[in-house]
Design an enzyme around this catalytic site. Sequence first.
Site, short mmCIF file in Angstrom:
data_model
loop_
_atom_site.label_atom_id
_atom_site.label_comp_id
_atom_site.label_asym_id
_atom_site.label_seq_id
_atom_site.Cartn_x
_atom_site.Cartn_y
_atom_site.Cartn_z
N GLU A 1 0.18 9.97 -27.98
CA GLU A 1 -0.02 8.51 -28.01
C GLU A 1 -1.52 8.17 -28.11
OE1 GLU A 1 0.27 5.42 -24.85
OE2 GLU A 1 2.31 5.19 -25.58
N ASP B 1 -2.91 6.53 -21.58
CA ASP B 1 -4.13 5.87 -21.13
C ASP B 1 -4.33 5.87 -19.63
OD1 ASP B 1 -2.16 4.19 -20.25
OD2 ASP B 1 -2.64 2.55 -21.63
N HIS C 1 7.07 -2.71 -8.94
CA HIS C 1 6.22 -1.53 -8.89
C HIS C 1 5.92 -1.19 -7.42
CE1 HIS C 1 2.57 0.89 -9.44
NE2 HIS C 1 2.82 0.94 -10.74
N ARG D 1 -3.58 -4.17 -13.47
CA ARG D 1 -4.73 -4.54 -12.61
C ARG D 1 -5.29 -5.91 -12.96
NH1 ARG D 1 -4.87 0.66 -11.46
NH2 ARG D 1 -6.06 1.40 -9.68
N GLU E 1 -7.43 1.17 -18.73
CA GLU E 1 -6.72 1.97 -19.74
C GLU E 1 -7.44 2.01 -21.10
OE1 GLU E 1 -5.29 -0.31 -17.77
OE2 GLU E 1 -3.88 0.84 -16.54
N HIS F 1 2.56 -5.25 -13.32
CA HIS F 1 1.78 -4.36 -12.45
C HIS F 1 0.33 -4.22 -12.85
CE1 HIS F 1 1.22 -0.97 -15.23
NE2 HIS F 1 2.38 -1.27 -15.71
C1 UD1 Z 1 -1.09 3.40 -13.07
C2 UD1 Z 1 -1.98 3.52 -14.31
C3 UD1 Z 1 -1.57 2.47 -15.33
C4 UD1 Z 1 -0.09 2.52 -15.64
C5 UD1 Z 1 0.71 2.47 -14.34
C6 UD1 Z 1 2.16 2.69 -14.65
C7 UD1 Z 1 -4.29 4.24 -13.99
C8 UD1 Z 1 -5.65 3.87 -13.57
N1 UD1 Z 1 -3.36 3.28 -13.94
O1 UD1 Z 1 -1.36 2.14 -12.48
O2 UD1 Z 1 -2.30 2.71 -16.53
O3 UD1 Z 1 0.24 1.44 -16.45
O4 UD1 Z 1 0.27 3.49 -13.46
O5 UD1 Z 1 2.98 2.32 -13.60
O6 UD1 Z 1 -4.05 5.37 -14.34
N2 UD1 Z 1 2.33 3.69 -5.49
C9 UD1 Z 1 3.27 4.22 -4.63
N3 UD1 Z 1 4.25 5.03 -5.18
C10 UD1 Z 1 4.32 5.31 -6.50
C11 UD1 Z 1 3.36 4.76 -7.36
C12 UD1 Z 1 2.36 3.95 -6.83
O7 UD1 Z 1 3.25 3.99 -3.44
O8 UD1 Z 1 5.23 6.04 -6.91
C13 UD1 Z 1 1.28 2.79 -4.93
C14 UD1 Z 1 0.21 3.54 -4.12
O9 UD1 Z 1 -0.19 2.76 -3.03
C15 UD1 Z 1 -0.96 3.64 -5.11
C16 UD1 Z 1 -0.79 2.32 -5.87
O10 UD1 Z 1 0.61 2.13 -5.98
O11 UD1 Z 1 -2.20 3.75 -4.47
C17 UD1 Z 1 -1.44 2.24 -7.22
O12 UD1 Z 1 -1.13 3.35 -8.04
P1 UD1 Z 1 -2.17 3.73 -9.23
O13 UD1 Z 1 -1.66 4.93 -9.95
O14 UD1 Z 1 -3.57 3.80 -8.71
O15 UD1 Z 1 -2.16 2.47 -10.18
P2 UD1 Z 1 -0.99 1.79 -10.98
O16 UD1 Z 1 -1.20 0.32 -10.86
O17 UD1 Z 1 0.28 2.38 -10.58
N1 UDP Z 2 10.53 1.56 -16.02
C1 UDP Z 2 11.44 2.18 -15.13
N2 UDP Z 2 11.85 1.48 -14.02
C2 UDP Z 2 11.39 0.23 -13.74
C3 UDP Z 2 10.46 -0.37 -14.61
C4 UDP Z 2 10.04 0.34 -15.75
O1 UDP Z 2 11.87 3.30 -15.36
O2 UDP Z 2 11.80 -0.33 -12.72
C5 UDP Z 2 10.08 2.33 -17.21
C6 UDP Z 2 10.09 1.58 -18.52
O3 UDP Z 2 11.34 1.70 -19.18
C7 UDP Z 2 8.97 2.24 -19.31
C8 UDP Z 2 8.03 2.71 -18.24
O4 UDP Z 2 8.72 2.64 -17.01
O5 UDP Z 2 9.42 3.39 -19.99
C9 UDP Z 2 6.81 1.83 -18.23
O6 UDP Z 2 6.05 2.13 -17.12
P1 UDP Z 2 5.02 1.11 -16.51
O7 UDP Z 2 5.39 -0.27 -16.89
O8 UDP Z 2 4.93 1.45 -15.07
O9 UDP Z 2 3.66 1.57 -17.18
P2 UDP Z 2 2.94 1.23 -18.58
O10 UDP Z 2 3.86 1.56 -19.68
O11 UDP Z 2 2.54 -0.20 -18.51
O12 UDP Z 2 1.73 2.12 -18.53
#
Ligand code: UD1
Ligand code: UDP
Length: 378
Positions: A121, A99, A245, A214, A135, A212
């Site tokens: 999925e 998603d 996160h 939104r 999502e 994490h």
């Molecule tokens: C995204 C997904 C969400 C998923 C989550 C898993 C979308 C819209 N959202 O949300 O569905 O549950 O990932 O974790 O697709 N950032 C870093 N380093 C990283 C990752 C993120 O610095 O490795 C920071 C950056 O500033 C970035 C912000 O996190 O701009 C947000 O990342 P983003 O992918 O937009 O949204 P997530 O909340 O991570």
């Molecule tokens: N996870 C990880 N390290 C962490 C926290 C979560 O590897 O510190 C793994 C967790 O086991 C799961 C995945 O990340 O498989 C979930 O990702 P996240 O919660 O970021 O996204 P979501 O599943 O909510 O989209």
Amino acid sequence: MSRPISVLAVCGTRPDAIKMAPVVRALREHPAFAVRLIATGQHREMLDQVLRLFDLTPDVDLNIMTPHQTLTEITLRTLEGLDRVLRETPAEVVLAQGDTTTTFVAALAAFYHKIPFGHVEAGLRTYDKYQPFPEEMNRRLTAPIAEFHFAPTETARQNLLREGIPAARIWVTGNTGIDAVQWVAGQPLEYADPALQRVLRHTGRVLLLTTHRRENWGEPMTAIARAARELLERFDDLLLLAPMHRNPIVRQSLVPILGDHPRAVLTEPLDYAPFVHAMRRADVILTDSGGVQEEAPAFGKPILVLRETTERPEGVEAGAAKLVGTDPARIVQETARLLTDPDAYAQMARAVNPYGDGRAAERIRKILLQELRSETHT
Ligand code: UD1
Ligand code: UDP
């Protein structure tokens, strides 16, 4: 022998990589497939952590992430990048999971190039447009584009049928995330991570927290942190492990409230393997994550879901998960009950696995082989 089936597998975020890794590996093990892995780089560090563990190197990395990126920016940069990739290297099928915006845009890019899209999925729904945001709509918009719907559960299949997706295009495969977590759980324990070491040394109880989403940014996340603090104060044997996160918004809520507590371990995101071992050590898990809701029940860990709705009702129905929202009083009450009432704990701590049996990727490979061989190679 006929030409291999060319597959573009797309991932961008941590969960994309975790759930696509088993698929990419399974397809690469079979000579009938030629797989290219495309990373959008929607996440950077958190994506790379997973790719390293599964020994995957992207063939193309769009590297789109920027700090505080907006949904529109992710969408535009990913669409442009994938468009370029598909123009340069056409494929017979594009695959992505779940998603995330990476996934929805991968489906859209494939559609613009008239390439069949396989949705790993597929079919999870809350039927609330804004929860989880974005999502729920990412999934719903992906469904009418997809040619192959790999539903993890029967509930997901039923959702797709209700939306008019033909039964012949839906396969219940289980969730590839369970393939991934079983593989990781079988690997030797990696002790190097200091946060994990601290948790494994702790003799009392362990509360694991991830947040994490939104919908929880700001006040709800601050309320979650306050609840965790109150629990630490109420139970003096309790250690809190909160891998945060990378999004700076998350630490803005957690650090001011929990940062100075001696039994709060606030750390960078754990690598997937140490995180899985932390889940196994935890007594109770508080989370708003999708993937963690699928994994924790497999280890018999009670999980309190910090959300109002879930597209993963199977864990709740099995009694392993409970939706508690973000009201701090409710979080404290439900967690305290699990920490003080052995019967309540035992009722939730039954290991169940409604999301898969660890063989989803193998099934997906078989389906793609059957479907694409007969369509394209006769
Ligand atoms: C995204 C997904 C969400 C998923 C989550 C898993 C979308 C819209 N959202 O949300 O569905 O549950 O990932 O974790 O697709 N950032 C870093 N380093 C990283 C990752 C993120 O610095 O490795 C920071 C950056 O500033 C970035 C912000 O996190 O701009 C947000 O990342 P983003 O992918 O937009 O949204 P997530 O909340 O991570
Ligand atoms: N996870 C990880 N390290 C962490 C926290 C979560 O590897 O510190 C793994 C967790 O086991 C799961 C995945 O990340 O498989 C979930 O990702 P996240 O919660 O970021 O996204 P979501 O599943 O909510 O989209």
